[in-house]
Design a protein around this motif. Structure first.
Motif, PDB file in Angstrom:
ATOM      1  N   ILE A 187       0.820  -1.217   0.000  1.00 51.03           N
ATOM      2  CA  ILE A 187       0.000   0.000   0.000  1.00 51.03           C
ATOM      3  C   ILE A 187       0.855   1.269   0.000  1.00 51.03           C
ATOM      4  CG2 ILE A 187      -2.107  -1.014   0.942  1.00 51.03           C
ATOM      5  CD1 ILE A 187      -1.289  -0.036   3.711  1.00 51.03           C
ATOM      6  N   VAL A 188       2.099   1.139   0.455  1.00 42.81           N
ATOM      7  CA  VAL A 188       3.023   2.286   0.445  1.00 42.81           C
ATOM      8  C   VAL A 188       4.429   1.751   0.140  1.00 42.81           C
ATOM      9  CG1 VAL A 188       4.035   4.174   1.799  1.00 42.81           C
ATOM     10  CG2 VAL A 188       1.688   3.462   2.264  1.00 42.81           C
ATOM     11  N   ARG A 241      14.450   9.084   2.312  1.00 41.08           N
ATOM     12  CA  ARG A 241      13.392   9.407   3.276  1.00 41.08           C
ATOM     13  C   ARG A 241      12.128   9.866   2.553  1.00 41.08           C
ATOM     14  NH1 ARG A 241      14.511   7.267   8.274  1.00 41.08           N
ATOM     15  NH2 ARG A 241      16.460   6.406   7.718  1.00 41.08           N
ATOM     16  N   TYR A 245       8.191   8.580   1.063  1.00 42.67           N
ATOM     17  CA  TYR A 245       7.113   7.599   0.922  1.00 42.67           C
ATOM     18  C   TYR A 245       6.484   7.788  -0.447  1.00 42.67           C
ATOM     19  CZ  TYR A 245       7.382   6.619   5.912  1.00 42.67           C
ATOM     20  OH  TYR A 245       7.810   6.233   7.142  1.00 42.67           O
ATOM     21  N   GLN A 246       6.167   6.692  -1.094  1.00 45.49           N
ATOM     22  CA  GLN A 246       5.569   6.787  -2.426  1.00 45.49           C
ATOM     23  C   GLN A 246       4.344   5.895  -2.539  1.00 45.49           C
ATOM     24  OE1 GLN A 246       8.982   5.251  -4.148  1.00 45.49           O
ATOM     25  NE2 GLN A 246       9.948   7.232  -4.592  1.00 45.49           N
ATOM     26  N   ARG A 287       5.334  -1.083   2.685  1.00 49.80           N
ATOM     27  CA  ARG A 287       4.317  -1.353   3.715  1.00 49.80           C
ATOM     28  C   ARG A 287       3.192  -2.113   3.030  1.00 49.80           C
ATOM     29  NH1 ARG A 287       3.082   3.674   7.041  1.00 49.80           N
ATOM     30  NH2 ARG A 287       5.008   2.895   7.973  1.00 49.80           N
ATOM     31  N   TYR A 317      -2.984   5.947   2.348  1.00 49.38           N
ATOM     32  CA  TYR A 317      -2.030   5.305   3.254  1.00 49.38           C
ATOM     33  C   TYR A 317      -0.628   5.905   3.191  1.00 49.38           C
ATOM     34  CZ  TYR A 317      -5.862   2.013   3.458  1.00 49.38           C
ATOM     35  OH  TYR A 317      -7.110   1.461   3.628  1.00 49.38           O
ATOM     36  N   VAL A 318      -0.404   6.803   2.237  1.00 47.34           N
ATOM     37  CA  VAL A 318       0.942   7.374   2.099  1.00 47.34           C
ATOM     38  C   VAL A 318       1.141   8.492   3.123  1.00 47.34           C
ATOM     39  CG1 VAL A 318       2.545   8.562   0.565  1.00 47.34           C
ATOM     40  CG2 VAL A 318       1.018   6.814  -0.349  1.00 47.34           C
ATOM     41  N   PRO A 319       2.115   8.342   4.036  1.00 39.56           N
ATOM     42  CA  PRO A 319       2.351   9.382   5.044  1.00 39.56           C
ATOM     43  C   PRO A 319       3.058  10.592   4.442  1.00 39.56           C
ATOM     44  CG  PRO A 319       3.348   7.265   5.683  1.00 39.56           C
ATOM     45  CD  PRO A 319       3.012   7.190   4.226  1.00 39.56           C
ATOM     46  N   VAL A 342       6.082  13.297   5.083  1.00 40.63           N
ATOM     47  CA  VAL A 342       7.334  13.256   5.841  1.00 40.63           C
ATOM     48  C   VAL A 342       7.478  14.539   6.665  1.00 40.63           C
ATOM     49  CG1 VAL A 342       9.852  13.095   5.698  1.00 40.63           C
ATOM     50  CG2 VAL A 342       8.411  11.726   4.175  1.00 40.63           C
ATOM     51  N   GLY A 374       7.102   9.757   9.407  1.00 43.79           N
ATOM     52  CA  GLY A 374       5.933   9.873   8.533  1.00 43.79           C
ATOM     53  C   GLY A 374       4.706  10.161   9.378  1.00 43.79           C
TER      54      GLY A 374
END
Lengths: 330, 276
Positions: A67-68, A75, A77-78, A257, B7-9, B11, B93
């Motif tokens: 999902i991530v 650093r 998240y995508q 994740r 769901y993507v945090p 930063v 995150g």
């Protein structure tokens, strides 16, 4: 316009033609059972089957799904890319599609879950009638065998043939491409179907019954047999709870994740970091699952989150039957 | 079906980190560009540590604080233990804020009793710092803070506890379960502080947060004082994994705590089995 039919032996030809344009998912035999699978050889497809081991949800809410994605060094998240390849789901029983419609409700109302919804784009559903076995009880939860809601094409079996009904424009388009395989249909009407497994009464009003049944002895009795293995959750078309965990690919900066199917029957499901679990007793968990189906979550038309496929009964490791439990309450 | 990945945090930067007790650590977090979190007191966020995972954490600062927000985290799980090892300048995150907190608008003109057991003070501090803010304080009636801790060694926000004690417009009472050397104050569970309170029963609300065992006894005690169920607010702890009402872990019967809670009016959940 007279209705059309396809002879059973022409089904592989019809599937072949679909395969040229679409990914085709259909039931195929696996040992003595059946599974939904991407079709390679059209001869594999079976239209006479009781139920597959897992429901169609595995294509929309996979057992394990990223999902991530993230990069440890940067650093960052995508968002992972989600495939939504044009797909025909062929030879689907109506309770199966009802399960998907319930998931649409769960993931599409409140906060919308794009990870699920994206995979619901570009789907075509071709349904088929079935003969209920000892486990199916779909009619008792408002899904008689001739309910065609959500299908683009519906196939009704008779005398070695299937009547072909195109129910949407997408369906009509496919049927027009099948014309060389079709013949005039002599069968009009819907087969009379008897369910062996039933609830004592229809689901109308069942929510109120559940609300009054919190302390009913059936929960403790049932939980004495239950192993809390969670099979009922895994095989259920409308169970969608998931766990979330992170993994880093060894020797790289890449991590992901994922969400994985989870089970409310397992003690740790409600356990917080401090060690407290909020449904500590097994009977609390048995009651929670069944209440969730018939009382806690209903769709916008007040329909329960049970579609009567019978999988949880068929595959229960402890011979627990949701219809027996329900009938004890009704 | 237009929807985005929920769901993507985002930063965020840790701008200050401070060990508070053996288990609890304080974090001051800055979102990109110093944007406000936009929370209400009592809400929570999902915090991610790169390569480890995500955990639900209460916001501990008031929304009146601009430019950053605060959390205090007890290190008891894999995510929170990894958080303890981070330093100022490290990144986390953040998703959220989620759910519903305290609607302070509804508390205006009322006397407010805050009952915090142990780490329950962390989310309640976001409420306390809202209502005792010098510019806001006059909107509310009496502010009574009851704080219970296992021992004085586990006190959180020590400087602030002293301030609350010294301010004339705050009634602050504290107790410890167990006396350790140097403690001369109350000893006993938090409910022992309730009987002596003199309350205007028609114009008081109570906000409660603490370990799961605490609620039943505190609610009994407040009811026997004469407070009605709809005058009581509780913040409930559950395993809020997704934060968006899907994953099922925080569900109490038909209610997703991450959506409708974690702060509830007690009258709303009184008949909800498994809640308290």
């Amino acid at each position: 316009m007279s209705s059309k039919a396809i002879a059973r032996e022409k089904i592989p030809d019809a599937v072949s033609l679909l395969k040229a344009k679409y990914r085709v998912i259909a039931p195929v035999p696996k040992g003595k059972t059946f599974v939904f699978k991407k079709i390679g050889n059209p001869q594999e497809v079976v239209l006479d089957y009781n139920t597959t081991i897992l429901p169609l949800k595995k294509f929309f809410l996979p057992p394990d799904e990223v999902i991530v994605k993230y990069n440890l060094k940067k650093r960052e998240y995508q968002e992972p890319e989600i495939e939504s390849e044009p797909t025909v789901f062929f030879g689907i029983h109506n309770y199966e599609l009802q399960g998907i419609l319930r998931l649409d409700y769960a993931f599409g109302t409140g906060v919308k879950d794009a990870t699920y919804l994206k995979k619901r784009e570009n789907n075509i559903f071709i349904g088929v009638t079935y003969t209920p076995d000892d486990y199916h009880f779909a009619e008792s939860v408002g899904i008689p065998t001739d309910l065609k809601e959500g299908f683009d094409i519906f196939l009704t079996k008779y005398n070695g043939h299937y009547r072909v009904e195109a129910l949407t424009d997408k369906g009509k388009n496919i049927v027009s491409q099948w014309s060389e395989f079709l013949e005039d249909c002599s069968y009009d009407g819907d087969p009379v179907v008897h369910f062996k497994n039933k609830l004592k009464q229809s689901v109308a009003g069942i929510r109120e019954i559940f609300h009054g049944a919190y302390n009913h002895p059936v929960w403790k009795e049932t939980s004495k047999k239950c192993y809390s293995c969670g099979t009922c959750n895994l095989v259920c078309p409308t169970c969608y709870c998931f766990d979330v965990s992170d993994e880093v690919v060894l020797g790289t900066d890449q991590g992901a994740r994922s969400r994985r199917w989870d089970s409310c029957q397992i003690l740790g499901f409600t356990e917080v970091a401090g060690g407290e679990a909020f449904r500590e007793k097994r009977y609390d968990r048995v009651r929670h699952r069944m209440s969730r189906k018939f009382a806690y979550i209903m769709d916008d038309r007040d329909r329960p989150f049970c579609v009567g496929c019978g999988r949880c009964i068929r595959q229960c490791t402890a011979d627990i039957s949701i219809t027996d439990v329900m009938n004890a309450l009704l | 079906m237009e929807a985005k990945n929920i769901y993507v945090p985002e930063v965020a930067d840790i701008i200050r980190i401070e060990r508070m007790t053996e288990l609890e650590t304080f974090y001051d977090i800055k979102l990109p560009g110093g944007r406000d979190l936009g929370h209400e007191p009592g809400q929570f966020v999902e915090v991610s540590v790169f390569g480890i995972g995500e955990a639900p954490i209460s916001v501990s600062s008031s929304h009146l604080k601009k430019g950053s927000f605060e959390m205090v985290v007890r290190s008891v799980g894999n995510v929170t233990q990894a958080m303890q090892k981070l330093k100022a300048g490290d990144k986390l995150g953040i998703r959220g804020p989620f759910g519903h907190g305290f609607k302070t608008k509804d508390f205006e003109g009322k006397d407010i009793v805050i009952i915090a057991g142990g780490i329950g003070l962390v989310p309640l501090r976001s409420l306390i710092n809202t209502i005792i803010d010098p510019a806001e304080r006059k909107k509310y009636g009496r502010v009574i803070i009851l704080y219970g801790s296992k021992t004085k060694e586990e006190f959180l926000f020590r400087n602030e506890l002293e301030t609350w004690e010294s301010r004339n417009d705050i009634e602050y009472h504290v107790t410890v379960d167990r006396k350790t050397s140097g403690w001369n104050g109350n000893v006993g569970v938090i409910t022992t502080l309730i009987p002596d309170l003199k309350l205007d029963l028609h114009n008081t609300i109570a906000a409660v947060c603490g370990p799961p065992i605490m609620y039943k006894f505190v609610i009994l005690s407040l009811r026997s004082k004469g407070l009605k169920d709809n005058q009581l607010y509780v913040s409930l702890e559950r395993k809020m994994k997704c934060g968006v009402g899907k994953c099922g872990h925080c569900q109490i019967n038909n209610i997703y705590v991450c959506q409708e809670g974690p702060v509830f009016n007690y009258a709303y959940i009184e008949d909800l089995k498994e809640a308290i």
